[in-house]
Scaffold this motif. Structure first.
Motif, PDB file in Angstrom:
ATOM      1  N   THR A  68      -3.951   3.329 -10.618  1.00  0.00           N
ATOM      2  CA  THR A  68      -3.753   4.183  -9.440  1.00  0.00           C
ATOM      3  C   THR A  68      -4.675   5.399  -9.496  1.00  0.00           C
ATOM      4  O   THR A  68      -5.348   5.742  -8.515  1.00  0.00           O
TER       5      THR A  68
ATOM      6  N   PHE B  42      -5.831   6.328  -5.911  1.00  0.00           N
ATOM      7  CA  PHE B  42      -4.643   6.052  -5.092  1.00  0.00           C
ATOM      8  C   PHE B  42      -4.976   5.074  -3.957  1.00  0.00           C
ATOM      9  O   PHE B  42      -4.651   5.300  -2.792  1.00  0.00           O
TER      10      PHE B  42
ATOM     11  N   GLN C 200      -3.735   2.317  -3.135  1.00  0.00           N
ATOM     12  CA  GLN C 200      -2.613   1.720  -2.418  1.00  0.00           C
ATOM     13  C   GLN C 200      -2.102   2.611  -1.295  1.00  0.00           C
ATOM     14  O   GLN C 200      -1.435   2.127  -0.367  1.00  0.00           O
ATOM     15  N   LEU C 201      -2.387   3.911  -1.369  1.00  0.00           N
ATOM     16  CA  LEU C 201      -1.999   4.834  -0.304  1.00  0.00           C
ATOM     17  C   LEU C 201      -3.152   5.034   0.687  1.00  0.00           C
ATOM     18  O   LEU C 201      -2.961   4.939   1.900  1.00  0.00           O
TER      19      LEU C 201
ATOM     20  N   TRP D 164      11.143   1.862  -6.077  1.00  0.00           N
ATOM     21  CA  TRP D 164      10.042   2.323  -5.210  1.00  0.00           C
ATOM     22  C   TRP D 164       8.850   2.762  -6.054  1.00  0.00           C
ATOM     23  O   TRP D 164       7.706   2.420  -5.748  1.00  0.00           O
ATOM     24  N   LEU D 165       9.135   3.527  -7.101  1.00  0.00           N
ATOM     25  CA  LEU D 165       8.055   4.038  -7.948  1.00  0.00           C
ATOM     26  C   LEU D 165       7.309   2.891  -8.645  1.00  0.00           C
ATOM     27  O   LEU D 165       6.074   2.883  -8.704  1.00  0.00           O
TER      28      LEU D 165
ATOM     29  N   LEU E 252       5.132   1.258  -6.099  1.00  0.00           N
ATOM     30  CA  LEU E 252       3.957   2.073  -5.758  1.00  0.00           C
ATOM     31  C   LEU E 252       2.836   1.833  -6.759  1.00  0.00           C
ATOM     32  O   LEU E 252       1.701   1.535  -6.378  1.00  0.00           O
TER      33      LEU E 252
ATOM     34  N   PHE F 271       4.184  -4.326  -1.298  1.00  0.00           N
ATOM     35  CA  PHE F 271       4.695  -3.426  -0.259  1.00  0.00           C
ATOM     36  C   PHE F 271       5.800  -4.104   0.547  1.00  0.00           C
ATOM     37  O   PHE F 271       6.885  -3.546   0.731  1.00  0.00           O
TER      38      PHE F 271
ATOM     39  N   ILE G 241       9.011  -2.339  -1.140  1.00  0.00           N
ATOM     40  CA  ILE G 241       9.133  -1.141  -0.311  1.00  0.00           C
ATOM     41  C   ILE G 241       9.931  -1.439   0.961  1.00  0.00           C
ATOM     42  O   ILE G 241      10.691  -0.590   1.439  1.00  0.00           O
TER      43      ILE G 241
END
Length: 458
Positions: free
Chosen positions: A32, A37, A39-40, A101-102, A105, A308, A312
């Protein structure tokens, strides 16, 4: 208690203990940070690729990128989304959902990396089909044949004696009997015939079924969860607050004291999250390798959306349904807890349980299909294409016979092997980190230049 069974329990707790969970989450955290990051920042781009013409497939491959993703999701969206979430919240309280969730992520970065490598190092087998996955990037990228074979053996064990057969078969037969009073023997025959019809046709047949069934079953399940959450909309903000608060304060009812509650929430949330979305285990790359794509980075982006969707979205829907209905505080556990939540939320002693039973049957059936394909890829790597048909026939025997066996010990062995799959795969990801970072930078630099040129010529 059987001493050997007790020994296996000890090994299972060791395999799925803090070291592996730290390795899984740590690898995801490292990727990440090094990938900025991804994925974001690039999730919107990944979703655009998935739902646009890019996912229909260009370049070499056997199925479209969308179909490859659905094949991977068919194996990951399963009983873990219904039973696993309930188990995690029962053990660790609502806070376990936060840690799921973490894990998801960071798991998205891991899924991106492993599926990128799967496409980069894939090759064509003797039948003219694309083949790839951890076996191939461990051998060709890392240069370690023994690690590659170790992964293939562990994954084949999971396909034949774990996630791919016995738990799913029993879940389907139990649900068919409880909801529709179908005798187990008849259900076992019908299930075996259905699995044979789909799997003997190979990846095209599996992907075709997965592309239709996975979006449909996931959509129906999400609608059912949203129906419950909408009917108790006022309780949703408080439920989300409870999830976040419990993640850092623990829950005395489950932990005994605050520190124990927090640790239990973390361990159960991360373990069940990884079990559900399989990020880092090395299963999804075997499906990603079959995708028609010209770019390993683009397929990595499309594949990471699987985590996701699985965790998520779907696991969140289940978790919030359990919390708003108060089912997590009931005496029920596992599938019975989720059934109770839907019965309470839908205010129906018929439609609630029916929804869970049908969901379990569909989720379990597609998991069988996905893991049948993963096992086939491992068999091909270990023994060549000549072993595919014997493997498929053996797999069908396991499906037919699994319904009538007491398999507590085999399930425990399968859980151990499932965890062991991750170790060689994660080693490969860390050793090939520069390849992952290099391919990513090259792709996005080219994409940036292309956009500049388009702006200048517009």
């Amino acid at each position: 208690m059987n001493p050997f069974y007790h020994f296996l329990e000890t090994v299972d707790n060791l395999v799925w203990g803090p070291p592996l969970l730290i390795l899984l989450v740590g690898t995801g955290l490292y990727l990440t940070l090094r990938l900025g990051f991804i994925q974001l920042r690039h999730l919107p781009l990944a979703l655009r690729y998935l739902f646009s013409g890019n996912a229909k497939g260009r370049g070499q491959g056997d199925v479209s990128s969308f179909a490859a993703l659905c094949t991977a999701l068919s194996a990951t969206i399963g009983t873990g989304n219904i039973v696993g979430v309930a188990t995690a919240i029962k053990l660790g309280g609502p806070g376990a959902l936060f840690w799921m969730w973490l894990a998801a992520l960071f798991g998205m970065a891991t899924k991106y990396a492993e599926c990128l490598l799967a496409v980069k190092y894939r090759e064509v087998d003797a039948n003219g089909q694309m083949i790839g996955g951890p076996m191939y990037y461990l051998e060709k990228g890392v240069g370690s044949k023994w690690l590659a074979k170790l992964f293939a053996i562990f994954a084949l064990g999971v396909a034949c004696f774990g996630i791919g057969t016995f738990p799913q078969t029993n879940a389907i037969l139990d649900a068919a009997y409880l909801s529709f009073e179908v005798p187990r023997e008849l259900a076992a025959v019908l299930l075996t015939l259905l699995v044979a019809t789909v799997t003997l046709g190979g990846i095209q047949s599996i992907a075709k079924v997965a592309s239709k069934v996975v979006p449909l079953m996931a959509g129906l399940y999400i609608v059912a969860c949203l129906t419950v959450l909408t009917s108790q909309f006022d309780a949703v903000p408080a439920a989300i607050e409870l999830v976040i608060q419990s993640a850092f304060t623990g829950h005395a009812a489950t932990g005994g004291f605050v520190g124990a509650g927090i640790m239990l929430a973390i361990q159960s949330g991360i373990a069940r999250g990884v079990f559900s979305n399989e990020s880092g285990l090395g299963s999804a790359p075997m499906a990603a390798a079959a995708a028609k794509t010209e770019s390993c980075v683009q397929q990595g982006l499309i594949s990471m959306t699987g985590t996701f969707f699985d965790t998520i979205i779907i696991c969140t829907m289940t978790g919030l349904t359990l919390v708003v209905t108060g089912a997590w505080q009931s005496d029920y556990a596992g599938a019975a807890m989720t059934t109770f939540a839907f019965a309470s939320g839908l205010d129906s002693a018929y439609w609630g349980p029916l929804m869970v039973s049908v969901g379990l049957m569909f989720f379990a059936f597609t998991t069988i299909l996905g893991w049948n394909y993963y096992g086939e890829r491992c068999v091909t790597y270990l023994f060549g294409v000549k072993a595919i048909l014997p493997y498929k026939l053996f797999f069908l025997v396991l499906i037919a016979g699994g319904a009538f066996l007491k398999l507590d010990m085999i399930w425990l062995i399968a859980d151990i092997v499932n965890g062991l799959m991750a170790i060689p795969n994660l080693i490969g990801l860390l050793l090939l980190r520069q390849v992952i970072i290099g391919e990513t930078r090259q792709y996005f630099e080219a994409l940036k230049q292309s956009r500049v040129l388009q702006t200048q010529t517009a």
